[in-house]
Design an enzyme around this catalytic site. Structure first.
Site, PDB file in Angstrom:
ATOM      1  N   ASN A 215      -8.550   5.163   5.179  1.00  6.59           N
ATOM      2  CA  ASN A 215      -9.522   5.520   4.142  1.00  6.59           C
ATOM      3  C   ASN A 215     -10.747   4.615   4.256  1.00  6.59           C
ATOM      4  O   ASN A 215     -10.810   3.750   5.125  1.00  6.59           O
ATOM      5  CB  ASN A 215      -8.870   5.422   2.752  1.00  6.59           C
ATOM      6  CG  ASN A 215      -8.359   4.027   2.486  1.00  6.59           C
ATOM      7  OD1 ASN A 215      -9.125   3.079   2.413  1.00  6.59           O
ATOM      8  ND2 ASN A 215      -7.045   3.888   2.374  1.00  6.59           N
ATOM      9  N   LYS A 294       1.205   9.665  23.091  1.00  7.87           N
ATOM     10  CA  LYS A 294       0.057  10.385  22.547  1.00  7.87           C
ATOM     11  C   LYS A 294       0.373  11.870  22.466  1.00  7.87           C
ATOM     12  O   LYS A 294       0.829  12.469  23.454  1.00  7.87           O
ATOM     13  CB  LYS A 294      -1.157  10.131  23.456  1.00  7.87           C
ATOM     14  CG  LYS A 294      -2.444  10.704  22.910  1.00  7.87           C
ATOM     15  CD  LYS A 294      -3.616  10.406  23.834  1.00  7.87           C
ATOM     16  CE  LYS A 294      -4.811  11.238  23.403  1.00  7.87           C
ATOM     17  NZ  LYS A 294      -5.863  11.271  24.392  1.00  7.87           N
ATOM     18  N   PRO A 310       5.926   2.953  -0.328  1.00 15.58           N
ATOM     19  CA  PRO A 310       6.269   2.195  -1.538  1.00 15.58           C
ATOM     20  C   PRO A 310       4.996   1.798  -2.269  1.00 15.58           C
ATOM     21  O   PRO A 310       3.955   1.610  -1.644  1.00 15.58           O
ATOM     22  CB  PRO A 310       6.983   0.954  -0.993  1.00 15.58           C
ATOM     23  CG  PRO A 310       6.532   0.819   0.414  1.00 15.58           C
ATOM     24  CD  PRO A 310       6.218   2.215   0.905  1.00 15.58           C
ATOM     25  N   ASP A 311       5.082   1.670  -3.585  1.00 24.40           N
ATOM     26  CA  ASP A 311       3.950   1.164  -4.367  1.00 24.40           C
ATOM     27  C   ASP A 311       4.107  -0.354  -4.434  1.00 24.40           C
ATOM     28  O   ASP A 311       4.966  -0.874  -5.150  1.00 24.40           O
ATOM     29  CB  ASP A 311       3.944   1.788  -5.764  1.00 24.40           C
ATOM     30  CG  ASP A 311       2.666   1.459  -6.514  1.00 24.40           C
ATOM     31  OD1 ASP A 311       2.240   0.289  -6.469  1.00 24.40           O
ATOM     32  OD2 ASP A 311       2.092   2.373  -7.137  1.00 24.40           O
ATOM     33  N   ILE A 312       3.290  -1.053  -3.654  1.00 24.52           N
ATOM     34  CA  ILE A 312       3.442  -2.504  -3.501  1.00 24.52           C
ATOM     35  C   ILE A 312       3.258  -3.207  -4.849  1.00 24.52           C
ATOM     36  O   ILE A 312       4.064  -4.047  -5.264  1.00 24.52           O
ATOM     37  CB  ILE A 312       2.437  -3.042  -2.459  1.00 24.52           C
ATOM     38  CG1 ILE A 312       2.667  -2.337  -1.116  1.00 24.52           C
ATOM     39  CG2 ILE A 312       2.553  -4.559  -2.309  1.00 24.52           C
ATOM     40  CD1 ILE A 312       1.583  -2.549  -0.084  1.00 24.52           C
ATOM     41  N   PHE A 328      -6.036  -2.596  -9.445  1.00 26.73           N
ATOM     42  CA  PHE A 328      -7.349  -1.949  -9.443  1.00 26.73           C
ATOM     43  C   PHE A 328      -7.139  -0.450  -9.586  1.00 26.73           C
ATOM     44  O   PHE A 328      -6.202   0.103  -8.997  1.00 26.73           O
ATOM     45  CB  PHE A 328      -8.102  -2.244  -8.133  1.00 26.73           C
ATOM     46  CG  PHE A 328      -8.978  -3.452  -8.239  1.00 26.73           C
ATOM     47  CD1 PHE A 328      -8.432  -4.722  -8.348  1.00 26.73           C
ATOM     48  CD2 PHE A 328     -10.358  -3.327  -8.268  1.00 26.73           C
ATOM     49  CE1 PHE A 328      -9.225  -5.840  -8.473  1.00 26.73           C
ATOM     50  CE2 PHE A 328     -11.177  -4.442  -8.396  1.00 26.73           C
ATOM     51  CZ  PHE A 328     -10.614  -5.704  -8.504  1.00 26.73           C
ATOM     52  N   LYS A 342      -2.063   3.650 -15.758  1.00 29.13           N
ATOM     53  CA  LYS A 342      -1.542   2.867 -14.625  1.00 29.13           C
ATOM     54  C   LYS A 342      -1.033   1.505 -15.076  1.00 29.13           C
ATOM     55  O   LYS A 342      -0.016   1.010 -14.594  1.00 29.13           O
ATOM     56  CB  LYS A 342      -2.669   2.645 -13.606  1.00 29.13           C
ATOM     57  CG  LYS A 342      -2.493   3.514 -12.373  1.00 29.13           C
ATOM     58  CD  LYS A 342      -3.678   3.474 -11.474  1.00 29.13           C
ATOM     59  CE  LYS A 342      -4.081   4.916 -11.176  1.00 29.13           C
ATOM     60  NZ  LYS A 342      -5.224   4.995 -10.293  1.00 29.13           N
ATOM     61  N   LYS A 346       2.826   1.004 -14.220  1.00 34.31           N
ATOM     62  CA  LYS A 346       3.164   0.003 -13.196  1.00 34.31           C
ATOM     63  C   LYS A 346       3.559  -1.336 -13.828  1.00 34.31           C
ATOM     64  O   LYS A 346       3.797  -2.294 -13.109  1.00 34.31           O
ATOM     65  CB  LYS A 346       1.982  -0.195 -12.232  1.00 34.31           C
ATOM     66  CG  LYS A 346       1.582   1.077 -11.469  1.00 34.31           C
ATOM     67  CD  LYS A 346       0.652   0.778 -10.301  1.00 34.31           C
ATOM     68  CE  LYS A 346       0.097   2.074  -9.716  1.00 34.31           C
ATOM     69  NZ  LYS A 346      -0.312   1.956  -8.317  1.00 34.31           N
TER      70      LYS A 346
HETATM   71  O1  C5P Z   1      -1.798   4.477  -8.152  1.00 31.17           O
HETATM   72  P1  C5P Z   1      -3.047   4.001  -7.503  1.00 31.17           P
HETATM   73  O2  C5P Z   1      -3.024   4.049  -5.998  1.00 31.17           O
HETATM   74  O3  C5P Z   1      -4.314   4.571  -8.047  1.00 31.17           O
HETATM   75  O4  C5P Z   1      -3.071   2.442  -7.929  1.00 31.17           O
HETATM   76  C1  C5P Z   1      -4.039   1.560  -7.459  1.00 31.17           C
HETATM   77  C2  C5P Z   1      -3.503   0.164  -7.536  1.00 31.17           C
HETATM   78  O5  C5P Z   1      -2.172   0.078  -7.020  1.00 31.17           O
HETATM   79  C3  C5P Z   1      -4.313  -0.792  -6.701  1.00 31.17           C
HETATM   80  O6  C5P Z   1      -4.256  -2.053  -7.324  1.00 31.17           O
HETATM   81  C4  C5P Z   1      -3.573  -0.786  -5.367  1.00 31.17           C
HETATM   82  O7  C5P Z   1      -3.804  -1.976  -4.618  1.00 31.17           O
HETATM   83  C5  C5P Z   1      -2.128  -0.660  -5.788  1.00 31.17           C
HETATM   84  N1  C5P Z   1      -1.270   0.103  -4.881  1.00 31.17           N
HETATM   85  C6  C5P Z   1      -0.265  -0.541  -4.152  1.00 31.17           C
HETATM   86  N2  C5P Z   1       0.559   0.175  -3.336  1.00 31.17           N
HETATM   87  C7  C5P Z   1       0.431   1.511  -3.214  1.00 31.17           C
HETATM   88  C8  C5P Z   1      -0.569   2.184  -3.944  1.00 31.17           C
HETATM   89  C9  C5P Z   1      -1.409   1.442  -4.757  1.00 31.17           C
HETATM   90  O8  C5P Z   1      -0.156  -1.779  -4.240  1.00 31.17           O
HETATM   91  N3  C5P Z   1       1.252   2.180  -2.423  1.00 31.17           N
END
Ligand code: C5P
Length: 402
Positions: A215, A294, A310-312, A328, A342, A346
């Site tokens: 991105n 490739k 995973p959502d870190i 953020f 959020k 979260k």
């Molecule tokens: O849910 P969203 O992607 O909009 O959330 C944004 C926030 O979550 C940011 O702080 C981003 O760094 C964190 N994030 C993360 N891991 C992911 C997706 C988002 O840490 N897989």
């Protein structure tokens, strides 16, 4: 009984630029005031500044040899312009003449001090000193506005009787006031001793060895926060996806590629952290199978099956040894509502909501504007340079820490 000053500039490196104005005679006292607040001071004189202050006096009070304007083979073989640019935590120009202010605006690199200003990532503080007509000249007014818009901290000027006999605005602030305001503005030490981990940049999710999904995140906001955290005395770990930026000199930089790499790097050190700030634009999905060769373009169509990453940030926030968690939320509409959602979902302590719909703020732009939301507060941080904004944000975080 005299009380000792609070060392608001403890361990900080102040690069003092002295330009050729009459107020330069006060700079040995300024060096004393800065060092009394804990700063290390390195001095650069501009051309002719030595007509107003003796370099030897500055050397005696700073305990370091003083740099003059010239960039010679000899001066560059010692602490050259790049070393000085990297060394500084803040560049303070006092006195700043109308001339040096104009040259800073233009990005001139015509002598040592201006070159260091172009080469440094350190914030700039400027204490103007000039005749009142010069201060009120539209060119000077515009130039000051430009510097302030780029995040420079403008100290003064004071008003009153001037060396030329006129009365009006343009006098340099007293040295003690410059030192005090510098310490307060940068809030240096607000995070002293805290461990702060920041994720930044995009992630790269490989499709095959040469292709991937990513991105537009430049990483600038996360790197600016890492710089601000270092300046405020924290031990900083910056876990970054691929960017073109250099990490702050005193941060521990860990470079990663994919969301899974980032997750692993974060969790390897999360137990030691006091604060976690998730700024990275982590890819939500990754290809199920990244092939090792490739892919050939034989078929007319191809389908890539993706699986959720995973959502870190959410994982850190629900970790048993959980640091203070800041997220953020980049949104194009209903920014506050989505951000608040959020924050709750979260389980964060704070979320920085920013509008990315506009071409003036957000991804890839030098400026940003943020609404900072916690469970019981909403604070607007107006549009400004990302480095300036990062310092304000770091102070807001510091206020919430135990
Ligand atoms: O849910 P969203 O992607 O909009 O959330 C944004 C926030 O979550 C940011 O702080 C981003 O760094 C964190 N994030 C993360 N891991 C992911 C997706 C988002 O840490 N897989």
């Amino acid at each position: 009984m005299t009380t000792k000053p609070v060392k608001t500039l403890a361990n900080k490196r102040v690069l003092l630029g002295v330009s050729a104005g009459i107020a330069a005679y006060k700079t040995p006292d300024l060096v004393r005031k800065l060092t009394e607040l804990g700063a290390e001071v390195e001095v650069i004189l501009t051309r002719n500044a030595d007509q107003f202050v003796a370099p030897l006096a500055l050397q005696a009070v700073s305990g370091r040899s003083v740099h003059n304007y010239a960039m010679t083979a000899e001066s560059e073989s010692g602490m050259g312009h790049i070393d000085l640019a990297r060394w500084a935590d803040v560049v303070l120009i006092a006195p700043a003449t109308a001339n040096v202010i104009a040259r800073l605006c233009q990005g001139n690199a015509d002598e040592l001090l201006t070159t260091v200003c172009v080469a440094t990532e350190a914030p700039l503080a400027v204490a103007p000193a000039m005749n009142q007509q010069m201060w009120q000249n539209p060119a000077t007014e515009e130039n000051i506005k430009t510097l302030a818009g780029r995040g420079a901290f403008i100290l003064g000027p004071d008003s009153g009787e001037q060396a030329c006999g006129e009365i009006g605005p343009g006098r340099m602030l007293q040295p003690i006031e410059i030192a005090r305001r510098l310490g307060t503005h940068f809030q240096l030490g607000a995070m002293a001793g805290k461990n702060v981990m920041i994720t930044a940049g995009p992630t790269w999710e490989a499709i095959d060895p040469v292709r991937g999904i990513t991105n537009h995140s430049s990483g600038l906001m996360g790197y600016a926060l890492a710089q601000a955290a270092v300046e405020s005395g924290a031990n900083v770990t910056l876990v970054s996806g691929p960017t073109n930026l250099s990490p702050p000199e005193r941060a521990k930089a860990i470079n990663v590629t994919s969301a899974l790499d980032m997750h692993a790097a974060v969790f390897a050190e999360i137990d030691d952290q006091d604060v976690f700030i998730g700024v990275a634009a982590v890819a939500d999905y990754r290809p199920v199978n990244s092939v090792t060769h490739k892919i050939k373009k034989n078929a007319d169509e191809m389908t890539i099956t993706m699986v959720k990453n995973p959502d870190i940030l959410a994982d850190v926030a629900s970790h048993s040894k959980r640091p203070f968690c800041v997220g953020f939320a980049a949104e194009t509409n209903d920014v506050i509502d989505y951000a608040r959602g959020k924050l709750e979902r979260k389980k964060l302590d704070m979320i920085a909501a920013n509008h990315v719909g506009s071409s003036e703020t957000g991804f890839g732009t030098p400026n940003n504007a943020i609404t900072l939301i916690t469970n019981d507060s909403v604070t607007e941080l107006p549009k400004q340079n990302k480095y300036a904004l990062a310092r304000v944000l770091m102070n807001e975080i510091a206020k919430k820490l135990p």
